[in-house]
Scaffold this motif. Sequence first.
Motif, PDB file in Angstrom:
ATOM      1  N   ALA A  81       0.832  -1.212   0.000  1.00 48.66           N
ATOM      2  CA  ALA A  81       0.000   0.000   0.000  1.00 48.66           C
ATOM      3  C   ALA A  81       0.861   1.254   0.000  1.00 48.66           C
ATOM      4  O   ALA A  81       0.548   2.230  -0.702  1.00 48.66           O
ATOM      5  CB  ALA A  81      -0.932  -0.013   1.210  1.00 48.66           C
ATOM      6  N   MET A  82       1.946   1.261   0.765  1.00 47.01           N
ATOM      7  CA  MET A  82       2.815   2.438   0.804  1.00 47.01           C
ATOM      8  C   MET A  82       3.549   2.641  -0.525  1.00 47.01           C
ATOM      9  O   MET A  82       3.762   3.774  -0.965  1.00 47.01           O
ATOM     10  CB  MET A  82       3.826   2.300   1.939  1.00 47.01           C
ATOM     11  CG  MET A  82       3.214   2.349   3.339  1.00 47.01           C
ATOM     12  SD  MET A  82       2.345   3.907   3.695  1.00 47.01           S
ATOM     13  CE  MET A  82       0.642   3.451   3.307  1.00 47.01           C
ATOM     14  N   THR A 124      -0.484   6.306   8.485  1.00 44.88           N
ATOM     15  CA  THR A 124      -0.752   4.887   8.288  1.00 44.88           C
ATOM     16  C   THR A 124       0.059   4.034   9.243  1.00 44.88           C
ATOM     17  O   THR A 124      -0.437   3.027   9.770  1.00 44.88           O
ATOM     18  CB  THR A 124      -0.438   4.495   6.833  1.00 44.88           C
ATOM     19  OG1 THR A 124      -1.141   5.367   5.943  1.00 44.88           O
ATOM     20  CG2 THR A 124      -0.859   3.065   6.555  1.00 44.88           C
ATOM     21  N   ALA A 125       1.310   4.405   9.473  1.00 43.39           N
ATOM     22  CA  ALA A 125       2.158   3.642  10.382  1.00 43.39           C
ATOM     23  C   ALA A 125       1.644   3.698  11.814  1.00 43.39           C
ATOM     24  O   ALA A 125       1.651   2.686  12.526  1.00 43.39           O
ATOM     25  CB  ALA A 125       3.594   4.162  10.316  1.00 43.39           C
ATOM     26  N   ILE A 126       1.176   4.862  12.236  1.00 41.73           N
ATOM     27  CA  ILE A 126       0.625   4.989  13.590  1.00 41.73           C
ATOM     28  C   ILE A 126      -0.609   4.095  13.746  1.00 41.73           C
ATOM     29  O   ILE A 126      -0.784   3.403  14.761  1.00 41.73           O
ATOM     30  CB  ILE A 126       0.269   6.457  13.890  1.00 41.73           C
ATOM     31  CG1 ILE A 126       1.545   7.279  14.041  1.00 41.73           C
ATOM     32  CG2 ILE A 126      -0.572   6.562  15.148  1.00 41.73           C
ATOM     33  CD1 ILE A 126       2.424   6.876  15.194  1.00 41.73           C
ATOM     34  N   LYS A 138      -9.935   0.503   5.566  1.00 40.61           N
ATOM     35  CA  LYS A 138      -9.559   1.587   6.472  1.00 40.61           C
ATOM     36  C   LYS A 138      -8.458   2.455   5.872  1.00 40.61           C
ATOM     37  O   LYS A 138      -8.423   3.669   6.095  1.00 40.61           O
ATOM     38  CB  LYS A 138      -9.118   1.008   7.820  1.00 40.61           C
ATOM     39  CG  LYS A 138     -10.273   0.547   8.697  1.00 40.61           C
ATOM     40  CD  LYS A 138      -9.807   0.248  10.109  1.00 40.61           C
ATOM     41  CE  LYS A 138     -10.989  -0.076  11.014  1.00 40.61           C
ATOM     42  NZ  LYS A 138     -10.556  -0.330  12.407  1.00 40.61           N
ATOM     43  N   HIS A 139      -7.551   1.821   5.139  1.00 43.30           N
ATOM     44  CA  HIS A 139      -6.492   2.594   4.493  1.00 43.30           C
ATOM     45  C   HIS A 139      -7.088   3.542   3.451  1.00 43.30           C
ATOM     46  O   HIS A 139      -6.680   4.715   3.355  1.00 43.30           O
ATOM     47  CB  HIS A 139      -5.499   1.643   3.830  1.00 43.30           C
ATOM     48  CG  HIS A 139      -4.410   2.331   3.072  1.00 43.30           C
ATOM     49  ND1 HIS A 139      -3.550   3.237   3.664  1.00 43.30           N
ATOM     50  CD2 HIS A 139      -4.034   2.260   1.766  1.00 43.30           C
ATOM     51  CE1 HIS A 139      -2.691   3.691   2.762  1.00 43.30           C
ATOM     52  NE2 HIS A 139      -2.972   3.116   1.617  1.00 43.30           N
ATOM     53  N   MET A 143      -6.897   7.689   3.545  1.00 40.32           N
ATOM     54  CA  MET A 143      -6.396   8.495   2.438  1.00 40.32           C
ATOM     55  C   MET A 143      -7.423   9.539   2.019  1.00 40.32           C
ATOM     56  O   MET A 143      -7.096  10.711   1.795  1.00 40.32           O
ATOM     57  CB  MET A 143      -6.014   7.601   1.258  1.00 40.32           C
ATOM     58  CG  MET A 143      -4.733   6.820   1.449  1.00 40.32           C
ATOM     59  SD  MET A 143      -4.122   6.085  -0.094  1.00 40.32           S
ATOM     60  CE  MET A 143      -5.441   4.925  -0.451  1.00 40.32           C
ATOM     61  N   CYS A 144      -8.674   9.109   1.905  1.00 45.13           N
ATOM     62  CA  CYS A 144      -9.727  10.043   1.473  1.00 45.13           C
ATOM     63  C   CYS A 144      -9.908  11.185   2.460  1.00 45.13           C
ATOM     64  O   CYS A 144     -10.031  12.354   2.064  1.00 45.13           O
ATOM     65  CB  CYS A 144     -11.048   9.292   1.298  1.00 45.13           C
ATOM     66  SG  CYS A 144     -11.097   8.164  -0.117  1.00 45.13           S
TER      67      CYS A 144
END
Length: 245
Positions: A81-82, A124-126, A138-139, A143-144
Amino acid sequence: MTPPLHRPALPRKDGEGEDGGGGLRPATTDPDTTIPVAEKTTPDPAAEAARKVKQDEEAQKQKKAKEEAESAAAKFHLLVAMLALGLVMVYLPYPMAARGWAPPIHEKSLFVLALAYAGFVFKTAITFLATAKFRYEKHAFDMCIMVFGGAIACLSLQVFSDADVFPGLLKIPEVAGATAQMPSANRNLAVLGGLTLGSLLATIFACVGVQTAELGKPSPTWNLISAVFAHIFVGAYALALIAKA
């Protein structure tokens, strides 16, 4: 006087008394036909405890192996994803600018894009560290909603400024053509307003995907569409950042 006649003694039948009168005698039991009764064995407490400990150890090993597999899969999906986010947000504007589909990229544009990308990665990492899981719905929602917040900030800058804060937007042929009939003072406002409204709708769309997943009825198709919309608006937000530079 005639002597009494003596009758011969008849053989006694089983069950008759000693006098032959038919009295019942106790029934005899053949010892060879006796059904043996199984002896009851008392379980060994030490053996039972050892068996239970062994079962618990096997269950713990299986649980740990499952958790490690899930953690490895989550990290892999997070990395994918990243990379996809970096491709859309940092790399893609350069070939688009080379073809005239994006504003010209200045020297500071890479720094701006990298900084914005770092913000997305940090968020995202948090979330991943807090939940130890990675979920695409959720990702996409994250982003949205981050694009929505950034778009509102860009729109606010333009609203409260008399100058053209995003001059590069009108250098995109598609944007210039779509806003050609508008007054020059409202063209950037229209573009940024469209980005804000579109990201809001994408956020609501992604929120529905998260809600259905939380209810135990995830929709892969819905989540895929949400992810596509999220990446599209991330790319549009990157172009707006380049346009400001």
